[in-house]
Design a protein around this motif. Structure first.
Motif, short mmCIF file in Angstrom:
data_model
loop_
_atom_site.label_atom_id
_atom_site.label_comp_id
_atom_site.label_asym_id
_atom_site.label_seq_id
_atom_site.Cartn_x
_atom_site.Cartn_y
_atom_site.Cartn_z
N ASP A 59 9.02 -25.37 46.48
CA ASP A 59 7.99 -24.42 46.05
C ASP A 59 8.01 -23.16 46.88
O ASP A 59 7.68 -22.07 46.40
N LEU A 102 2.33 -27.64 49.08
CA LEU A 102 3.59 -26.97 48.76
C LEU A 102 4.76 -27.75 49.35
O LEU A 102 4.71 -28.15 50.52
N ILE A 129 8.33 -17.53 47.56
CA ILE A 129 7.80 -18.59 46.71
C ILE A 129 8.60 -18.57 45.42
O ILE A 129 9.00 -17.51 44.94
N THR A 148 6.30 -21.55 41.11
CA THR A 148 5.15 -21.68 41.99
C THR A 148 4.27 -20.45 41.91
O THR A 148 3.03 -20.54 41.88
#
Length: 557
Positions: free
Chosen positions: A116, A111, A251, A255
């Motif tokens: 993200d 990530l 998030i 994502t």
């Protein structure tokens, strides 16, 4: 922190221009746009370094505020007869992650921080670690017995990662769906706020909490979410009250869609399922792993408080509030600016309080006391006002009302005023009456799903039962004299879409403060009426705060 009140050349220089304006004769309610502008220019200047709590920017800001209040002739209203109330804060900042990834069946998905995922921590530790923790989707994550709603259904979250949707279960519910009408519809309740989601996850022992970002649901874009730069602040609490969350954050929508798809789930379908009463948490079969160094320390911040004592009933208090803090230093923007100085959010609100104070000092003494509160750490979760409300210097049961100024529109005169939190209290009736005297109408906030009523410092007082009123320019499109509502919406879109919590929230000579003058004058007049009467405003039937206020009714008889 050492406060060099008006003893340094810096503070004296900062005071010079506003002080000259203060000495000029003015009508009691003559809010002056030039004074507002000068204050904003000063507070949003690089000398104050973005006014972050616990920094030299705070030291300079607090000294400046006290100097201005002294020049206005106000009295100190802080602890032990001083100007301030200490607010110890835990300050954390994440470093570069050594691990930040989702894992599923041996497949690791790295990530990108800030792209993200965005996280921070409020644990006083040197590392934030989440070790192979199972991820569980909990829908909107609401437990509300009084509304017959429970998203958790007994799900054990200890040591797990709770994944939430933002806003309330009925935010986009259609008629016929279980959630429809259960909460506030398009008007967010506190259950819809991100703060509630994190609090609920911690209450249930989760090791992390992640909210799926949705611009419509939260009311701002990803650029605002990541603007904290991995930094966070919290009130200092005893060990047994420290959050269970090693990390909390967001998030991105993209994502999240991939996360759910890789887990064999359809996020769009689960959004619909989360609006049903029989929704049950969904194990995503995915783990979250993070290892991030943390710089953490306790910093001493301060609220600044001043008063004009009441001549007849000094124990009864009318309170005005604005927050002095902004976001401090960050990465350079396209113009090379590194300080996120909050010219509108909320240097303009601070300027408004100075003008209201100037008006009261030019008028005969009020019957009730007037208190001016300049809060710290609003941008970090209403922390300064919460610290005050938990340990009030003036009893909340004798606090008549709290008026909050937090972002004012800078596009000129308006034919209306935007009401935040319709149906909450009788102060909105006063707002309508005084606005009518100005030749203005009242418009209800156009984006109640943003939950603005729960996103400013007045909320800390509302939770203790104090009647409140908030003036916030981004609550809806003002019906501008020049351009009407389309022009008002264009201003809201430009500010929230580009400059909210960014370096471009800076003083601009193009600002037209005539509308801000109208709104500040409204609050001055309502407060003036209350300060010269024995009237106690109240909450309306149906407000969640009415019962809280009624518990202390005997103290106001």
């Amino acid at each position: 922190m050492s406060i060099r009140l008006a003893l340094t050349a810096f503070v004296l220089a900062a005071l010079a221009a506003p002080a000259a304006a203060q000495t000029a004769p003015a009508a009691p309610s003559g809010i002056d746009a030039a004074n507002l502008a000068q204050t904003v220019r000063t507070l949003a200047s690089d000398q104050f370094q973005g006014r972050a709590p616990g920094t030299i920017g705070e030291e300079r800001t607090v000294g400046y505020l006290i100097g201005r209040l002294q020049a206005l002739g106000l009295e100190p209203a802080g602890v032990d007869g001083g100007w301030t109330q200490p607010v110890p804060l835990l300050h954390t900042r994440l470093g570069t992650a050594t691990t930040l990834a989702f894992g599923r069946k041996g497949v690791v998905t790295p990530l990108a921080s800030g792209t993200d995922i965005y996280v921070s921590t409020l644990q006083p530790k040197d590392r934030a670690v989440v070790d192979n923790a199972p991820m569980v989707f909990v829908g909107y994550g609401v437990t509300a017995a009084e509304r017959g709603w429970d998203d958790f259904k007994g799900q054990d979250l200890k040591g797990k990662v709770a994944v939430f949707l933002i806003n309330d279960p009925d935010f986009v519910a259609a008629k016929g769906e279980d959630a429809f009408g259960k909460f506030g519809g398009r008007t967010m309740t506190y259950y819809g706020r991100w703060t509630y989601k994190f609090e609920e996850a911690s209450r249930r022992g989760a090791v992390a909490a992640l909210i799926v970002h949705d611009t419509d649901g939260v009311g701002y874009g990803w650029n605002v979410v990541k603007s904290g730069g991995g930094e966070n602040y919290g009130l200092v609490v005893p060990p047994e009250k420290v959050t269970s969350l090693a990390l909390q954050g967001w998030i991105s929508g993209e994502t999240a869609t991939s996360l759910f798809a890789n887990a064999g789930q359809d996020l769009a379908k689960l959004r619909v399922a989360a609006r049903r009463k029989d929704f049950k948490p969904v194990d995503l079969g995915t783990s979250f792993n993070a290892a991030i160094p943390v710089t953490q320390a306790v910093v001493q911040s301060q609220n600044v408080l001043a008063k004009i004592p009441g001549a007849k009933r000094p124990d009864e208090v009318v309170m005005y509030g604005a927050h002095w803090d902004a976001y401090g230093e960050g990465a350079p923007d396209e113009a090379g600016r590194i300080y996120r100085a909050g010219a509108n959010d909320d240097a303009l609100g601070v300027a408004g309080l100075f003008e209201i104070a100037r008006g009261f000092k030019a008028a005969p003494p009020p019957d009730r006391s007037i208190v001016f509160a300049f809060w710290t750490a609003e941008e970090r979760g209403l922390l300064g006002s919460e610290a005050y409300a938990a340990n009030p210097i003036f009893p909340v049961e004798k606090t008549v009302a709290n008026f909050g100024l937090d972002i004012l529109q800078t596009a000129g005169k308006a034919k209306d005023v935007v009401l935040v939190g319709k149906g909450q209290g009788s102060l909105e009736d006063d707002l309508a009456r005084i606005a009518a005297a100005q030749g203005r109408t009242v418009s209800v906030e156009s984006l109640p799903e943003r939950g603005l009523f729960y996103r400013a410092d007045h909320f800390s007082m509302a939770k203790r039962g104090v009647p409140v009123l908030l003036m916030m320019g981004i609550a809806g499109a003002s019906d501008l004299v020049n351009g009407g509502k389309p022009a008002g919406q264009a201003w809201v879109d430009a500010y929230t879409g580009k400059c909210y919590h960014q370096a471009c929230d800076a003083w601009d000579e193009s600002w037209n403060l005539d509308g801000a003058v109208q709104d500040i004058s409204l609050f001055y007049t309502i407060g003036d009426e209350l300060a010269r009467s024995a009237r106690w405003p109240d909450w309306k039937v149906g407000s969640e705060f009415k019962a809280i206020r009624e518990k202390s009714a005997a103290s106001r008889r």
